[in-house]
Write an enzyme that holds these catalytic residues in place. Sequence first.
Site, PDB file in Angstrom:
ATOM      1  N   SER A 276       0.747  -1.173  -0.068  1.00  0.00           N
ATOM      2  CA  SER A 276      -0.068  -0.016  -0.075  1.00  0.00           C
ATOM      3  C   SER A 276       0.877   1.228  -0.014  1.00  0.00           C
ATOM      4  O   SER A 276       1.678   1.490  -0.838  1.00  0.00           O
ATOM      5  CB  SER A 276      -0.811  -0.209   1.095  1.00  0.00           C
ATOM      6  OG  SER A 276      -1.831   0.931   1.217  1.00  0.00           O
ATOM      7  N   ASP A 380      -9.882  -2.766  -6.515  1.00  0.00           N
ATOM      8  CA  ASP A 380      -9.015  -1.745  -6.100  1.00  0.00           C
ATOM      9  C   ASP A 380      -9.030  -0.476  -6.973  1.00  0.00           C
ATOM     10  O   ASP A 380      -8.484  -0.611  -8.132  1.00  0.00           O
ATOM     11  CB  ASP A 380      -7.803  -2.143  -5.580  1.00  0.00           C
ATOM     12  CG  ASP A 380      -6.762  -1.031  -5.025  1.00  0.00           C
ATOM     13  OD1 ASP A 380      -7.440  -0.121  -4.554  1.00  0.00           O
ATOM     14  OD2 ASP A 380      -5.530  -1.304  -4.864  1.00  0.00           O
ATOM     15  N   HIS A 410      -8.385  -4.405  -1.788  1.00  0.00           N
ATOM     16  CA  HIS A 410      -6.784  -3.679  -1.461  1.00  0.00           C
ATOM     17  C   HIS A 410      -6.422  -4.108   0.009  1.00  0.00           C
ATOM     18  O   HIS A 410      -7.318  -4.525   1.065  1.00  0.00           O
ATOM     19  CB  HIS A 410      -7.007  -2.184  -1.036  1.00  0.00           C
ATOM     20  CG  HIS A 410      -5.931  -1.463  -0.790  1.00  0.00           C
ATOM     21  ND1 HIS A 410      -5.230  -0.896  -1.892  1.00  0.00           N
ATOM     22  CD2 HIS A 410      -5.260  -0.944  -0.010  1.00  0.00           C
ATOM     23  CE1 HIS A 410      -3.903  -0.443  -1.439  1.00  0.00           C
ATOM     24  NE2 HIS A 410      -4.225  -0.182  -0.187  1.00  0.00           N
TER      25      HIS A 410
END
Length: 448
Positions: A276, A380, A410
């Site tokens: 991320s 995502d 995600h």
Amino acid sequence: MPSVAVKLYSVFFKLLLKHRLQNLISASPDADPFGVSTRPDESVAAANPSFTDGVATKDIHIDPMTSLSVRIFLPESALSPSDLRRRGDDDDDSHSHRHNPRSDRRRHSHVIIPLNQTSPERRNESRRRSYGCSDESYGGYAPSPKRSSRKLPVMLQFHGGGWVAGGCDSAANDFFCRRIAKVCDVIVLAVGYRLAPENRYPAAFEDGVKVLNWLGKQANLADCCKSLGNNRHVNGVELKKLNVQGHIVDAFGASMVEPWLAAHADPSRCVLLGVSCGGNIADYVARKAVEAGKLLEPVKVVAQVLMYPFFTGNNPTQSEIKLANSYFYDKSVSALAWKLFLPEKEFDFDHPAANPLAHNRSGPPLKLMPPTLTVVAEHDWMKDRAIAYAEELRKVNVDSPVLEYKDAVHEFATLDMLLRTPQAQACAEDIAIWVKKYISLRGHEFSY
């Protein structure tokens, strides 16, 4: 489509994260150079220096001026066959002790002699043992300087959390790093960088580079252990080599060399892995490593893995429009995270930290970047920009495949401790297959 459990957890996750972000914005905490690397309300996993589940871990605070720290994940595969046999014998002994407590009491029913009544040799031995690893009361793994050890590649891992949450010792990150260490057969260094808003950009990025430099320093100090005499001075600081442990220590007796890394780490095979927002940090560190070149030796970054990186931009992509209200980090929540991370005067979704293809992005040409594996999830909203970055790397002949996982969201691989999705284990194995092309000592025997 994602499972019902994933959808429900996503709802609660977004509510809690949005509440935390809004509280941080309203509280507007003062800048703190020392910073925080883990929030008090974060669920953390304690370090365990013994191989209880195939991986030993320890925490190290590497910068006295900040909260920057790392957690080392050492897989059991780093041990030599003799170490494994001895550990098996120890396990058998401990098992027999549990079933025969009477013999255990007999073994420990010795007379305690005060230290002031012991011989000088015994007192010196006690002092030496007080430095750490040679004492049998230490239950963790301590490499022996008398035996050659297996060297493993090193993977620097940068956790996610929207710049304001997460940590190298969080329970979810600990679970993920243990899996990666075992599947990829690498030593994982999970980086506990400083969080926002106490430390905004570029603090987290600078922490990533600092850890890379620290790894190089550890490798050089380990080499010094083999060549220094009993007393030497380096930059005006007296260094001593302990004959008992073979470690360089400073004038206060504190070890300057991390024994696990000195015994088992091969920094010439270094991989960066960012999750991320950690993917943004990993990409920045890779660029700085390219710029440094031979100045980083013996550290060499041979590849990087970007797992659903936190990329964004002013001009929305198709996925940003279609999946703006997607699972976990939707677009509105992510905007709050960027607002807390970027300085107020620099807030821009085309900021070099946010958009890897921004026109004002500085650094080396893309053709010099290391091989890059990009992992994205079907549901995502950030996936299109990550794919576009990989395509630009391929245009300049950089090995940059993209793995997109169907029905994934995600953080699907790094929150597997809670989500338990089948894609998570498959993702770890796919990463291992690709990474081993660049960390295998036998060359490119693997293909993808």
